[in-house]
Design a protein around this motif. Structure first.
Motif, PDB file in Angstrom:
ATOM      1  N   THR A 144      55.372  28.825  48.044  1.00  0.00           N
ATOM      2  CA  THR A 144      55.047  29.140  46.651  1.00  0.00           C
ATOM      3  C   THR A 144      53.570  28.937  46.341  1.00  0.00           C
ATOM      4  N   THR A 145      52.772  28.459  47.307  1.00  0.00           N
ATOM      5  CA  THR A 145      51.328  28.458  47.073  1.00  0.00           C
ATOM      6  C   THR A 145      50.788  29.880  46.919  1.00  0.00           C
ATOM      7  N   ASP A 146      51.600  30.887  47.206  1.00  0.00           N
ATOM      8  CA  ASP A 146      51.225  32.259  46.848  1.00  0.00           C
ATOM      9  C   ASP A 146      50.886  32.369  45.362  1.00  0.00           C
ATOM     10  N   LEU A 147      51.412  31.467  44.549  1.00  0.00           N
ATOM     11  CA  LEU A 147      51.117  31.492  43.120  1.00  0.00           C
ATOM     12  C   LEU A 147      49.653  31.204  42.820  1.00  0.00           C
ATOM     13  N   LEU A 148      48.941  30.623  43.768  1.00  0.00           N
ATOM     14  CA  LEU A 148      47.513  30.395  43.569  1.00  0.00           C
ATOM     15  C   LEU A 148      46.677  31.530  44.142  1.00  0.00           C
ATOM     16  N   THR A 196      49.714  36.865  41.007  1.00  0.00           N
ATOM     17  CA  THR A 196      50.017  36.625  39.597  1.00  0.00           C
ATOM     18  C   THR A 196      49.501  37.764  38.708  1.00  0.00           C
ATOM     19  N   TRP A 197      48.445  38.444  39.148  1.00  0.00           N
ATOM     20  CA  TRP A 197      48.086  39.701  38.502  1.00  0.00           C
ATOM     21  C   TRP A 197      49.035  40.795  38.985  1.00  0.00           C
ATOM     22  N   THR A 198      49.559  40.630  40.179  1.00  0.00           N
ATOM     23  CA  THR A 198      50.644  41.417  40.770  1.00  0.00           C
ATOM     24  C   THR A 198      50.210  42.810  41.209  1.00  0.00           C
ATOM     25  N   PRO A 256      58.600  24.681  36.313  1.00  0.00           N
ATOM     26  CA  PRO A 256      57.468  24.514  35.389  1.00  0.00           C
ATOM     27  C   PRO A 256      56.160  24.182  36.107  1.00  0.00           C
ATOM     28  N   LEU A 257      56.235  23.360  37.145  1.00  0.00           N
ATOM     29  CA  LEU A 257      55.040  23.050  37.930  1.00  0.00           C
ATOM     30  C   LEU A 257      54.511  24.295  38.631  1.00  0.00           C
ATOM     31  N   LEU A 258      55.419  25.053  39.232  1.00  0.00           N
ATOM     32  CA  LEU A 258      55.007  26.263  39.936  1.00  0.00           C
ATOM     33  C   LEU A 258      54.351  27.261  38.979  1.00  0.00           C
ATOM     34  N   THR A 259      54.909  27.385  37.789  1.00  0.00           N
ATOM     35  CA  THR A 259      54.348  28.312  36.806  1.00  0.00           C
ATOM     36  C   THR A 259      52.968  27.865  36.361  1.00  0.00           C
ATOM     37  N   GLN A 260      52.722  26.553  36.321  1.00  0.00           N
ATOM     38  CA  GLN A 260      51.374  26.062  36.024  1.00  0.00           C
ATOM     39  C   GLN A 260      50.384  26.573  37.063  1.00  0.00           C
ATOM     40  N   GLY A 261      50.784  26.551  38.325  1.00  0.00           N
ATOM     41  CA  GLY A 261      49.921  27.085  39.374  1.00  0.00           C
ATOM     42  C   GLY A 261      49.652  28.559  39.179  1.00  0.00           C
ATOM     43  N   GLY A 262      50.695  29.317  38.844  1.00  0.00           N
ATOM     44  CA  GLY A 262      50.524  30.737  38.600  1.00  0.00           C
ATOM     45  C   GLY A 262      49.627  31.025  37.411  1.00  0.00           C
ATOM     46  N   ALA A 263      49.782  30.260  36.351  1.00  0.00           N
ATOM     47  CA  ALA A 263      48.956  30.448  35.162  1.00  0.00           C
ATOM     48  C   ALA A 263      47.488  30.177  35.481  1.00  0.00           C
ATOM     49  N   PHE A 264      47.245  29.198  36.357  1.00  0.00           N
ATOM     50  CA  PHE A 264      45.864  28.873  36.713  1.00  0.00           C
ATOM     51  C   PHE A 264      45.210  30.019  37.478  1.00  0.00           C
TER      52      PHE A 264
END
Length: 337
Positions: free
Chosen positions: A228-232, A237-239, A286-294
């Protein structure tokens, strides 16, 4: 080269060729997270991590390698087949995929689209869905054109090509999608035309494997979570599968060490930008989504710029945050069972 692990010699546990958010960098990020915990035992669950390694008959270096390799392996999952609208033939990758960074269709579960709101499943942020992209490039369009009308393999569930043609390889809808359907809803009609398929987001993938870890306690299962570090990775996240996606990853491969993207002080600062998962909760999303939002907020420039300075600035934000996110996940994992 693997080095002897002592408290005086903790960095690196391994040296290896680094790649960005491709497979080897997923492994590198996890190993860097374990290194960080070893260097900061008073502010992390390092002692419990040591105990966990011992319980599984491993040194800490061996555990780091197992966890990192599992994060690497998620891209190799053979769990997602798309079937031809006419032929019914089911395959796990396009013929042209290796040249365009779409190596396997399983990668379509590795996005969290922050350019859109809730998806058709009821997730707060959806995953890859060509029909809902707000940024895209030729590779996205090529895939949607090549796969127009193709359906997600449903085993012997009834979806076929023309005249009942059905060469099912794996029940991707009944197994893979079902695993990632956590707290959401699906119908097979959503998966009948690739160009409109709302793939489940990567935080649901992470949650599925984290729940599996809590049940099994197995290091490999825990390592799957860390993909899930793909979220960074801002493209996730722009997809989009395009817009300098591959060249950005190649740049990070070349400069991960030279530009010290994993600098310990940057990781320490990034730790404070996450709200830790409460010890009485097993929901890591929620933690993972924080990474994505960043990464969505801070990394968008790499979709449009190939300037070295822009990439250094972005790399020194998203890589430390990826490492920090894994540290937070490891901290929780060590006390959650």
């Amino acid at each position: 080269m693997k080095k002897t692990l002592t408290l005086a010699l903790l960095l690196p546990l391994f040296t290896m060729e680094a790649q960005a958010f491709s497979q080897e960098t997923h492994k590198r990020i996890v190993i860097d997270a374990v290194n960080y915990m070893a260097q900061n035992p008073q502010t992390t669950q390092f002692s419990k991590l040591q105990q966990y390694a011992s319980q599984h008959g491993m040194t800490l270096a061996q555990l780091a390698n197992v966890l990192g390799q599992a994060a690497y392996d998620v891209d190799d999952f053979e769990d997602t087949f798309l079937c031809g609208a006419v032929t019914g033939d089911c395959v796990q990758a396009p013929l042209w995929g290796s040249a365009e960074s779409i190596v396997k269709y399983t990668s379509y579960w590795h996005f969290q689209n922050h350019t859109q709101g809730a998806d058709a499943h009821g997730n707060d942020f959806g995953g890859y869905n060509y029909d809902k992209l707000t940024v895209w490039g030729a590779i996205d369009t090529m895939a949607a054109t090549w796969l127009k009308g193709d359906h997600l393999d449903d085993g012997k569930g009834g979806q076929t090509g023309w005249f009942g043609a059905d060469d099912s390889k794996y029940n991707s809808y009944g197994i893979t999608e079902a695993h990632y359907r956590i707290d959401s809803q699906s119908s097979y009609s959503m998966y009948k035309d690739f160009e409109k398929i709302p793939f489940q987001p990567i935080d649901n993938l992470g949650q599925y494997w984290y729940q599996s870890y809590l049940q099994s306690g197995q290091p490999q299962i825990l390592g799957f979570v860390f993909h899930t570090t793909d979220l960074l990775q801002p493209h996730h996240t722009w997809t989009t599968s395009d817009l300098n996606h591959s060249s950005w990853e190649s740049w990070v491969k070349d400069y991960y060490d030279q530009e010290k993207l994993n600098d310990t002080q940057l990781v320490k600062a990034a730790m404070a930008n996450f709200s830790a998962v409460p010890s009485n909760s097993s929901d890591i999303r929620p933690l993972l989504t924080q990474g994505g939002a960043f990464s969505y907020a801070e990394g968008g420039i790499v979709l449009n710029s190939t300037d070295h300075y822009d990439r250094v600035q972005t790399g020194k934000q998203v890589i430390p945050h990826a490492i920090a996110m894994v540290v937070h996940l490891l901290n929780h994992a060590m006390v959650a069972r």
